[in-house]
Motif scaffolding. Sequence first.
Motif, PDB file in Angstrom:
ATOM      1  N   LEU A   1      26.784 -12.133 -38.855  1.00 51.10           N
ATOM      2  CA  LEU A   1      27.027 -10.887 -39.432  1.00 51.10           C
ATOM      3  C   LEU A   1      27.752 -11.211 -40.716  1.00 51.10           C
ATOM      4  CD1 LEU A   1      26.673  -7.672 -39.511  1.00 51.10           C
ATOM      5  CD2 LEU A   1      28.804  -7.731 -38.237  1.00 51.10           C
ATOM      6  N   ALA A   2      29.092 -12.054 -40.618  1.00 48.23           N
ATOM      7  CA  ALA A   2      29.446 -12.231 -41.758  1.00 48.23           C
ATOM      8  C   ALA A   2      29.000 -12.893 -42.981  1.00 48.23           C
ATOM      9  CB  ALA A   2      30.784 -13.157 -41.574  1.00 48.23           C
ATOM     10  N   ALA A   3      28.097 -13.874 -42.585  1.00 47.02           N
ATOM     11  CA  ALA A   3      27.035 -14.563 -43.478  1.00 47.02           C
ATOM     12  C   ALA A   3      26.206 -13.560 -44.053  1.00 47.02           C
ATOM     13  CB  ALA A   3      26.329 -15.564 -42.966  1.00 47.02           C
ATOM     14  N   LEU A   4      25.842 -12.670 -43.364  1.00 51.33           N
ATOM     15  CA  LEU A   4      24.742 -11.649 -44.017  1.00 51.33           C
ATOM     16  C   LEU A   4      25.458 -10.743 -44.934  1.00 51.33           C
ATOM     17  CD1 LEU A   4      21.660 -10.313 -44.014  1.00 51.33           C
ATOM     18  CD2 LEU A   4      22.610  -8.938 -42.199  1.00 51.33           C
TER      19      LEU A   4
ATOM     20  N   LEU B   1      24.559 -10.361 -49.067  1.00 49.84           N
ATOM     21  CA  LEU B   1      24.328  -9.053 -49.540  1.00 49.84           C
ATOM     22  C   LEU B   1      25.134  -8.414 -50.566  1.00 49.84           C
ATOM     23  CD1 LEU B   1      22.783  -7.247 -46.186  1.00 49.84           C
ATOM     24  CD2 LEU B   1      21.620  -8.467 -48.061  1.00 49.84           C
ATOM     25  N   SER B   2      26.172  -8.927 -50.789  1.00 51.26           N
ATOM     26  CA  SER B   2      27.283  -8.710 -51.327  1.00 51.26           C
ATOM     27  C   SER B   2      26.487  -8.356 -52.758  1.00 51.26           C
ATOM     28  CB  SER B   2      28.309  -9.928 -51.919  1.00 51.26           C
ATOM     29  OG  SER B   2      29.388  -9.155 -52.633  1.00 51.26           O
TER      30      SER B   2
ATOM     31  N   VAL C   1      16.143 -14.837 -45.787  1.00 47.69           N
ATOM     32  CA  VAL C   1      16.673 -13.678 -46.109  1.00 47.69           C
ATOM     33  C   VAL C   1      16.550 -13.488 -47.564  1.00 47.69           C
ATOM     34  CG1 VAL C   1      18.785 -12.084 -46.497  1.00 47.69           C
ATOM     35  CG2 VAL C   1      18.287 -13.460 -44.222  1.00 47.69           C
ATOM     36  N   GLU C   2      16.870 -14.325 -48.329  1.00 45.50           N
ATOM     37  CA  GLU C   2      16.634 -14.190 -49.781  1.00 45.50           C
ATOM     38  C   GLU C   2      15.265 -13.816 -50.207  1.00 45.50           C
ATOM     39  OE1 GLU C   2      17.708 -13.417 -53.441  1.00 45.50           O
ATOM     40  OE2 GLU C   2      19.384 -13.869 -51.754  1.00 45.50           O
ATOM     41  N   GLN C   3      14.122 -14.824 -49.522  1.00 44.38           N
ATOM     42  CA  GLN C   3      13.009 -14.503 -49.773  1.00 44.38           C
ATOM     43  C   GLN C   3      12.379 -13.169 -49.453  1.00 44.38           C
ATOM     44  OE1 GLN C   3      10.683 -16.743 -51.235  1.00 44.38           O
ATOM     45  NE2 GLN C   3       9.691 -14.985 -51.564  1.00 44.38           N
ATOM     46  N   PHE C   4      12.932 -12.678 -48.456  1.00 45.46           N
ATOM     47  CA  PHE C   4      12.585 -11.305 -48.045  1.00 45.46           C
ATOM     48  C   PHE C   4      13.234 -10.366 -48.892  1.00 45.46           C
ATOM     49  CE2 PHE C   4      13.687  -7.236 -45.915  1.00 45.46           C
ATOM     50  CZ  PHE C   4      12.393  -6.912 -45.240  1.00 45.46           C
TER      51      PHE C   4
ATOM     52  N   MET D   1      15.078   1.498 -49.270  1.00 43.67           N
ATOM     53  CA  MET D   1      16.102   0.860 -48.787  1.00 43.67           C
ATOM     54  C   MET D   1      15.694  -0.294 -47.833  1.00 43.67           C
ATOM     55  SD  MET D   1      19.696   1.669 -46.815  1.00 43.67           S
ATOM     56  CE  MET D   1      20.377   2.445 -48.370  1.00 43.67           C
ATOM     57  N   ILE D   2      16.476  -1.326 -47.574  1.00 44.97           N
ATOM     58  CA  ILE D   2      16.320  -2.314 -46.908  1.00 44.97           C
ATOM     59  C   ILE D   2      17.082  -2.403 -45.637  1.00 44.97           C
ATOM     60  CG2 ILE D   2      16.487  -5.021 -46.526  1.00 44.97           C
ATOM     61  CD1 ILE D   2      16.012  -5.437 -49.519  1.00 44.97           C
ATOM     62  N   HIS D   3      16.635  -2.525 -44.396  1.00 43.79           N
ATOM     63  CA  HIS D   3      17.258  -2.028 -43.154  1.00 43.79           C
ATOM     64  C   HIS D   3      17.374  -3.347 -42.484  1.00 43.79           C
ATOM     65  CE1 HIS D   3      17.394   2.317 -43.727  1.00 43.79           C
ATOM     66  NE2 HIS D   3      16.199   2.003 -44.211  1.00 43.79           N
ATOM     67  N   PHE D   4      18.367  -3.963 -42.231  1.00 42.64           N
ATOM     68  CA  PHE D   4      18.494  -5.204 -41.213  1.00 42.64           C
ATOM     69  C   PHE D   4      19.072  -4.665 -39.805  1.00 42.64           C
ATOM     70  CE2 PHE D   4      19.027  -7.098 -45.462  1.00 42.64           C
ATOM     71  CZ  PHE D   4      18.336  -8.026 -45.553  1.00 42.64           C
ATOM     72  N   THR D   5      18.743  -5.264 -39.027  1.00 43.26           N
ATOM     73  CA  THR D   5      18.960  -5.028 -37.422  1.00 43.26           C
ATOM     74  C   THR D   5      19.563  -6.302 -36.878  1.00 43.26           C
ATOM     75  OG1 THR D   5      17.691  -2.979 -37.134  1.00 43.26           O
ATOM     76  CG2 THR D   5      18.598  -4.013 -35.218  1.00 43.26           C
ATOM     77  N   LEU D   6      20.826  -6.366 -36.620  1.00 41.23           N
ATOM     78  CA  LEU D   6      21.157  -7.551 -35.911  1.00 41.23           C
ATOM     79  C   LEU D   6      21.430  -7.254 -34.546  1.00 41.23           C
ATOM     80  CD1 LEU D   6      22.602 -10.462 -36.047  1.00 41.23           C
ATOM     81  CD2 LEU D   6      24.720  -9.471 -36.603  1.00 41.23           C
ATOM     82  N   TYR D   7      20.568  -8.148 -33.452  1.00 39.91           N
ATOM     83  CA  TYR D   7      20.691  -7.992 -32.019  1.00 39.91           C
ATOM     84  C   TYR D   7      21.702  -8.854 -31.663  1.00 39.91           C
ATOM     85  CZ  TYR D   7      16.581  -4.959 -32.265  1.00 39.91           C
ATOM     86  OH  TYR D   7      15.835  -3.915 -32.353  1.00 39.91           O
ATOM     87  N   SER D   8      22.817  -8.277 -31.218  1.00 45.20           N
ATOM     88  CA  SER D   8      24.103  -9.165 -30.876  1.00 45.20           C
ATOM     89  C   SER D   8      24.656  -8.780 -29.509  1.00 45.20           C
ATOM     90  CB  SER D   8      24.976  -8.709 -31.895  1.00 45.20           C
ATOM     91  OG  SER D   8      26.314  -9.084 -31.817  1.00 45.20           O
ATOM     92  N   ARG D   9      25.841  -9.632 -29.270  1.00 45.10           N
ATOM     93  CA  ARG D   9      26.550  -8.978 -28.001  1.00 45.10           C
ATOM     94  C   ARG D   9      27.955  -9.305 -28.214  1.00 45.10           C
ATOM     95  NH1 ARG D   9      23.243 -12.908 -24.925  1.00 45.10           N
ATOM     96  NH2 ARG D   9      22.653 -11.207 -23.801  1.00 45.10           N
ATOM     97  N   SER D  10      28.816  -8.485 -27.383  1.00 44.56           N
ATOM     98  CA  SER D  10      30.269  -8.733 -27.511  1.00 44.56           C
ATOM     99  C   SER D  10      30.521 -10.224 -27.328  1.00 44.56           C
ATOM    100  CB  SER D  10      30.869  -7.878 -26.574  1.00 44.56           C
ATOM    101  OG  SER D  10      30.625  -6.559 -26.983  1.00 44.56           O
ATOM    102  N   TYR D  11      31.681 -10.653 -28.123  1.00 39.38           N
ATOM    103  CA  TYR D  11      32.168 -11.982 -27.742  1.00 39.38           C
ATOM    104  C   TYR D  11      31.439 -12.930 -27.814  1.00 39.38           C
ATOM    105  CZ  TYR D  11      35.624  -8.635 -25.311  1.00 39.38           C
ATOM    106  OH  TYR D  11      36.310  -7.751 -25.114  1.00 39.38           O
ATOM    107  N   CYS D  12      30.488 -12.944 -29.081  1.00 41.48           N
ATOM    108  CA  CYS D  12      29.757 -13.980 -29.301  1.00 41.48           C
ATOM    109  C   CYS D  12      30.113 -14.371 -30.609  1.00 41.48           C
ATOM    110  CB  CYS D  12      28.104 -13.153 -29.340  1.00 41.48           C
ATOM    111  SG  CYS D  12      26.801 -14.460 -30.203  1.00 41.48           S
ATOM    112  N   HIS D  13      30.840 -15.774 -30.806  1.00 39.41           N
ATOM    113  CA  HIS D  13      30.949 -16.229 -32.231  1.00 39.41           C
ATOM    114  C   HIS D  13      29.765 -16.316 -33.211  1.00 39.41           C
ATOM    115  CE1 HIS D  13      29.717 -20.405 -31.654  1.00 39.41           C
ATOM    116  NE2 HIS D  13      30.120 -20.388 -30.587  1.00 39.41           N
TER     117      HIS D  13
END
Length: 91
Positions: free
Chosen positions: A19-22, A26-27, A77-80, A1-13
Amino acid sequence: MIHFTLYSRSYCHLCDDMLAALKAQLSGRVADIRVVDVDADPALIALYDELVPVLMARGRDTSDQELCHYFLDAQRVEQFLQDEASSVRSG
């Protein structure tokens, strides 16, 4: 399985956008997405503070690697994903 980690913060558009684009890219694919708030850990702030959002990926035979920051690099991402699919077929 492929694992993605998104380092993020609250209130960050930018974080929400990445996240939405990823998820859209991945749909229909099996992958795990973990969102980590950098502000909860001083070590993560030191690493990623000004780069957030940062997308990391780990496949079957790989260590974590940074794919992009600020905006989703859909081609990277697609290449990965393709490289991971190739390694599964050949392995």
